[in-house]
Design an enzyme around this catalytic site. Structure first.
Site, PDB file in Angstrom:
ATOM      1  N   CYS A   2       0.835  -1.203   0.000  1.00 40.79           N
ATOM      2  CA  CYS A   2       0.000   0.000   0.000  1.00 40.79           C
ATOM      3  C   CYS A   2       0.866   1.248   0.000  1.00 40.79           C
ATOM      4  O   CYS A   2       2.081   1.189   0.119  1.00 40.79           O
ATOM      5  CB  CYS A   2      -0.918  -0.006   1.216  1.00 40.79           C
ATOM      6  SG  CYS A   2      -1.773  -1.567   1.479  1.00 40.79           S
ATOM      7  N   ARG A  27       2.909   1.369  -7.094  1.00 41.42           N
ATOM      8  CA  ARG A  27       2.911   0.251  -6.148  1.00 41.42           C
ATOM      9  C   ARG A  27       1.668  -0.628  -6.305  1.00 41.42           C
ATOM     10  O   ARG A  27       1.626  -1.728  -5.784  1.00 41.42           O
ATOM     11  CB  ARG A  27       2.981   0.796  -4.713  1.00 41.42           C
ATOM     12  CG  ARG A  27       4.256   1.562  -4.420  1.00 41.42           C
ATOM     13  CD  ARG A  27       4.144   2.372  -3.141  1.00 41.42           C
ATOM     14  NE  ARG A  27       4.050   1.542  -1.961  1.00 41.42           N
ATOM     15  CZ  ARG A  27       5.070   1.153  -1.225  1.00 41.42           C
ATOM     16  NH1 ARG A  27       6.300   1.482  -1.596  1.00 41.42           N
ATOM     17  NH2 ARG A  27       4.906   0.427  -0.142  1.00 41.42           N
ATOM     18  N   TRP A  75      -3.931  -1.801  -1.053  1.00 40.18           N
ATOM     19  CA  TRP A  75      -3.898  -3.063  -1.787  1.00 40.18           C
ATOM     20  C   TRP A  75      -4.506  -4.087  -0.836  1.00 40.18           C
ATOM     21  O   TRP A  75      -3.945  -4.408   0.206  1.00 40.18           O
ATOM     22  CB  TRP A  75      -2.453  -3.425  -2.137  1.00 40.18           C
ATOM     23  CG  TRP A  75      -2.274  -4.776  -2.755  1.00 40.18           C
ATOM     24  CD1 TRP A  75      -2.104  -5.965  -2.110  1.00 40.18           C
ATOM     25  CD2 TRP A  75      -2.217  -5.089  -4.154  1.00 40.18           C
ATOM     26  NE1 TRP A  75      -1.959  -6.977  -3.006  1.00 40.18           N
ATOM     27  CE2 TRP A  75      -2.018  -6.479  -4.269  1.00 40.18           C
ATOM     28  CE3 TRP A  75      -2.323  -4.329  -5.315  1.00 40.18           C
ATOM     29  CZ2 TRP A  75      -1.917  -7.127  -5.501  1.00 40.18           C
ATOM     30  CZ3 TRP A  75      -2.230  -4.976  -6.536  1.00 40.18           C
ATOM     31  CH2 TRP A  75      -2.021  -6.354  -6.620  1.00 40.18           C
ATOM     32  N   ASN A 101       0.022   0.141   6.462  1.00 42.06           N
ATOM     33  CA  ASN A 101       0.554  -0.862   5.543  1.00 42.06           C
ATOM     34  C   ASN A 101       1.006  -2.056   6.364  1.00 42.06           C
ATOM     35  O   ASN A 101       1.639  -1.882   7.410  1.00 42.06           O
ATOM     36  CB  ASN A 101       1.761  -0.325   4.767  1.00 42.06           C
ATOM     37  CG  ASN A 101       1.372   0.739   3.770  1.00 42.06           C
ATOM     38  OD1 ASN A 101       0.192   1.015   3.555  1.00 42.06           O
ATOM     39  ND2 ASN A 101       2.367   1.355   3.155  1.00 42.06           N
ATOM     40  N   GLY A 102       0.722  -3.261   5.887  1.00 42.59           N
ATOM     41  CA  GLY A 102       1.157  -4.454   6.602  1.00 42.59           C
ATOM     42  C   GLY A 102      -0.009  -5.334   6.986  1.00 42.59           C
ATOM     43  O   GLY A 102      -1.127  -5.204   6.476  1.00 42.59           O
ATOM     44  N   GLU A 483      11.823 -23.139 -13.634  1.00 39.76           N
ATOM     45  CA  GLU A 483      11.536 -21.718 -13.455  1.00 39.76           C
ATOM     46  C   GLU A 483      12.742 -20.866 -13.831  1.00 39.76           C
ATOM     47  O   GLU A 483      12.609 -19.815 -14.460  1.00 39.76           O
ATOM     48  CB  GLU A 483      11.109 -21.444 -12.006  1.00 39.76           C
ATOM     49  CG  GLU A 483      10.947 -19.974 -11.647  1.00 39.76           C
ATOM     50  CD  GLU A 483       9.911 -19.225 -12.492  1.00 39.76           C
ATOM     51  OE1 GLU A 483       9.905 -17.983 -12.432  1.00 39.76           O
ATOM     52  OE2 GLU A 483       9.113 -19.870 -13.223  1.00 39.76           O
ATOM     53  N   LYS A 487      12.755 -17.910 -16.734  1.00 40.94           N
ATOM     54  CA  LYS A 487      13.160 -16.526 -16.466  1.00 40.94           C
ATOM     55  C   LYS A 487      14.214 -16.066 -17.459  1.00 40.94           C
ATOM     56  O   LYS A 487      14.153 -14.956 -17.986  1.00 40.94           O
ATOM     57  CB  LYS A 487      13.713 -16.404 -15.031  1.00 40.94           C
ATOM     58  CG  LYS A 487      12.687 -16.267 -13.970  1.00 40.94           C
ATOM     59  CD  LYS A 487      11.971 -14.937 -14.052  1.00 40.94           C
ATOM     60  CE  LYS A 487      10.560 -15.053 -13.549  1.00 40.94           C
ATOM     61  NZ  LYS A 487       9.637 -15.891 -14.295  1.00 40.94           N
ATOM     62  N   GLU A 490      12.639 -15.536 -20.986  1.00 39.12           N
ATOM     63  CA  GLU A 490      11.651 -14.488 -21.221  1.00 39.12           C
ATOM     64  C   GLU A 490      12.221 -13.079 -21.156  1.00 39.12           C
ATOM     65  O   GLU A 490      11.634 -12.167 -21.734  1.00 39.12           O
ATOM     66  CB  GLU A 490      10.457 -14.638 -20.273  1.00 39.12           C
ATOM     67  CG  GLU A 490      10.732 -14.451 -18.803  1.00 39.12           C
ATOM     68  CD  GLU A 490       9.490 -14.710 -17.947  1.00 39.12           C
ATOM     69  OE1 GLU A 490       8.373 -14.672 -18.473  1.00 39.12           O
ATOM     70  OE2 GLU A 490       9.662 -14.940 -16.741  1.00 39.12           O
ATOM     71  N   HIS A 506      19.776 -39.940 -21.892  1.00 39.99           N
ATOM     72  CA  HIS A 506      18.733 -40.451 -22.782  1.00 39.99           C
ATOM     73  C   HIS A 506      18.524 -39.534 -23.987  1.00 39.99           C
ATOM     74  O   HIS A 506      17.433 -39.504 -24.559  1.00 39.99           O
ATOM     75  CB  HIS A 506      17.426 -40.648 -22.015  1.00 39.99           C
ATOM     76  CG  HIS A 506      17.534 -41.679 -20.932  1.00 39.99           C
ATOM     77  ND1 HIS A 506      17.558 -43.026 -21.190  1.00 39.99           N
ATOM     78  CD2 HIS A 506      17.670 -41.544 -19.587  1.00 39.99           C
ATOM     79  CE1 HIS A 506      17.680 -43.698 -20.059  1.00 39.99           C
ATOM     80  NE2 HIS A 506      17.755 -42.819 -19.068  1.00 39.99           N
ATOM     81  N   LYS A 605       1.727  -8.868 -18.560  1.00 39.81           N
ATOM     82  CA  LYS A 605       1.771  -9.241 -17.143  1.00 39.81           C
ATOM     83  C   LYS A 605       0.668 -10.213 -16.778  1.00 39.81           C
ATOM     84  O   LYS A 605       0.888 -11.197 -16.082  1.00 39.81           O
ATOM     85  CB  LYS A 605       1.657  -7.975 -16.269  1.00 39.81           C
ATOM     86  CG  LYS A 605       1.787  -8.242 -14.762  1.00 39.81           C
ATOM     87  CD  LYS A 605       3.155  -8.773 -14.425  1.00 39.81           C
ATOM     88  CE  LYS A 605       3.304  -9.087 -12.954  1.00 39.81           C
ATOM     89  NZ  LYS A 605       4.547  -9.818 -12.668  1.00 39.81           N
TER      90      LYS A 605
END
Length: 610
Positions: A2, A27, A75, A101-102, A483, A487, A490, A506, A605
């Site tokens: 936030c 943010r 948020w 915030n939190g 992953e 990364k 992309e 193999h 996104k």
């Protein structure tokens, strides 16, 4: 997460608050509001939606002028985005206003206590508890009331407090969530991040955990929440606004990689408690009886979220002893999956709006399966349509390439798998306890890896001239290798592939030639020797190997060209550490190749179409 803005001075605060909040829009947020002390008392205006909606509301309902105020962009974490859940929040008598915030871990017990004393709650948020708690201690000294309240709060919080009875003061407190104080001439500022105040001053105090600030027009007093004076050096901001929005980092992706220690704390907040060898998931509606009835699990997701699901699959199978299938959402509903009411379906989506994942969710519900969602966005379609939701609380992610969203999805999977194992009695407390302890240590361990970013940068610059690279690993390491490969592809556009190390012989070994870069993960003790054998296989064919292993496997250093040793942790949760250097590798390789890190070509996104 936030955004917080506060002002005290001799200028109309409304415009200063709004402009400061606009500087924090990067943010991410779902609602906005301000509280201002005026000659007619404290006035609060807030609304769901963008700051533009708040401005329209203020045009319709103009506020009397006031030179002291606080503002917030929210948020959502507790309670869906709505006018009532927006900040600021006030006490019953609307004399104290708070932005926060939190996450307050013990808000439910405090809420019950305060309600019994007569407090009237109007929102679903944890933040509203803070305003009522401060009011319960307020006997004419807002600073003391805030100090007493802060001692009762458990969790992460950065708060700004405004009192109608003492309008000549603003009070700010930091505990695990960032907060800064801007210093001016006859005016001072509160901000959750530097861009909020940069238009007005470049001189700031950066509060540390357990510290608070009392702002008046004449100055700023710094102290601990126990009231002990604090002496602190001013920090001079030399960044321009574009850099300040990234907290001084060159790109949002790098900032978000460095956000991960705090993101880990936020995701685990309220789910781990010292001294208890288990996790708490109070948000789940699933009863223990229902959890025991499931006979199989399907994990469905796309891209990076799918890779998190591969880790979740192994955690659930190993700990809860249930068979798990993990599948990409775009394939799932087209193969007529075998779904029954005894199937638990876990869908994973950062945005909660991924089209293929939503389609899979609806297909699962159509067949009577129970759906649990792991997502980052409160109020998203996935969150609304799932039967249960585990929020990751990673905060907004600006860069297209996901980093902290992925790693916090891992933590959500670990928490759920441990909860499921305890309910199903497949893992005793004496085995759960060490895993919970290891989870609690992750934020500091991630921070220690980030301190060694230059080691990763050096290797990334070496591989930047290559067009092909391979990742290998076994077990959990293979899941993370996939992953890491994604990364790198992309954002650096280097063609990379991830292979189960045991599969090299193999066919894949045919691709290895002199100088081929290979990233080898070897964090799993039970598979370590086998992985070393696979490393020997590629090195014998001329590969240049960068090894990533736990610090208790130092002998790997003599068997590879380069090595990065990670802090020791429980092998099952090693992906939460080993993915960090892979994120940095992709980032620095992209930078070295001169590409736009935050906006890779052809990608979006949130993928909201099939």
């Amino acid at each position: 997460m936030c955004g917080i803005m506060g002002y005290i001075g001799d200028k109309p605060s409304e415009r200063i608050l709004l402009e400061g909040l606009k500087k924090l829009e990067y943010r991410g947020y779902d609602s906005a509001g301000i509280a201002v002390c005026t000659e007619q008392g404290m006035k609060v205006v807030k609304t769901k939606g963008r700051i533009a909606e708040l401005e329209k509301l203020l045009q319709k309902q103009p506020l009397p002028s006031g030179a002291v105020g606080i503002g917030h962009t929210r948020w959502a974490t507790h309670g869906k985005p709505s006018d009532l859940n927006s900040h600021p929040h006030t006490d019953t008598h609307k004399q104290i206003s708070v932005v926060h915030n939190g996450i307050i871990e013990n808000y439910l017990e405090l809420k019950e206590e305060l309600a019994a004393q007569g407090a009237r709650f109007v929102s679903e948020t944890d933040t509203e508890v803070i305003s009522h708690l401060i009011a319960s201690y307020d006997e004419g000294d807002i600073v003391r009331a805030v100090q007493q309240a802060a001692k009762r709060l458990r969790g992460a919080f950065a708060i700004a407090v405004l009192s109608e009875r003492e309008p000549e003061k603003l009070v700010a407190v930091r505990q695990h969530s960032p907060l800064i104080i801007g210093l001016g001439e006859g005016e001072h500022f509160i901000g959750s991040d530097i861009p909020a105040i940069l238009e007005h001053t470049r001189d700031v105090y950066i509060l540390d955990d357990g510290e608070m600030a009392v702002l008046t027009r004449d100055g700023v007093d710094l102290m601990t929440t126990c009231g002990d004076p604090v002496t602190k050096q001013q920090f001079r901001v030399n960044w321009d606004l574009a850099v300040a929005e990234k907290a001084g980092f060159d790109h949002f992706m790098l900032k978000e990689i460095h956000d991960q220690p705090q993101a880990y704390r936020d995701t685990l907040s309220g789910r781990l408690f010292k001294g208890y060898p288990w996790v708490y998931l109070p948000e789940l509606k699933l009863t223990p009886e229902k959890l025991r009835q499931f006979r199989n699990v399907h994990i469905v997701a796309c891209g990076t979220a799918y890779h998190a699901g591969l880790v979740g699959k192994q955690a659930i199978e190993r700990w809860a002893r249930l068979p798990v299938e993990a599948e990409v959402a775009s394939e799932y509903r087209y193969r007529s999956p075998l779904l029954t009411p005894e199937t638990l379906v876990i869908v994973v989506s950062q945005s909660g709006e991924t089209a293929d994942t939503l389609a899979a969710l609806r297909e699962a519900k159509r067949h009577g399966a129970h759906v649990v969602a792991i997502t980052n966005v409160v109020g998203s379609t996935v969150a609304r349509e799932a039967d249960d939701v585990l929020f990751t609380w990673a905060g907004p992610e600006i860069s297209v390439a996901s980093t902290k969203a992925y790693s916090t999805q891992l933590l959500a999977f670990y928490a759920f798998a441990l909860h499921l194992a305890r309910v199903r009695d497949t893992l005793p407390d004496e085995e759960i306890g060490p895993i919970v302890l290891a989870l609690s240590r992750l934020p500091d361990q991630v921070a220690s890896i980030l301190e060694r970013a230059e080691e990763i940068r050096s290797y990334a610059e070496e591989i930047a001239g290559h067009e092909h690279l391979f990742f290998i690993g076994r077990g959990m390491d293979y899941a993370v290798a996939q992953e890491g490969s994604l990364k790198l592809k992309e954002i650096s556009y280097i063609h990379s592939e991830a292979y189960a190390a045991g599969e090299l012989k193999h066919g894949t070994l045919a691709l290895i030639e002199e100088g081929t870069p290979v990233v080898a993960l070897a964090t799993q003790p039970e598979l370590y020797e086998k992985t070393v054998s696979n490393i020997r296989e590629v090195m014998a064919r001329g590969a240049s190997v960068f090894g990533i292993a736990s610090e208790n496997t130092v002998d790997l250093a003599s068997r590879v060209d380069r090595i990065l040793l990670l802090p020791s942790t429980h092998p099952m949760i090693s992906p939460a550490l080993s993915v960090i250097p892979l994120q940095l590798l992709a980032y620095y390789a992209s930078v070295a190749r001169g590409f736009d890190v935050d906006k890779p070509r052809n990608l979006a996104k949130s993928v909201t179409v099939e």
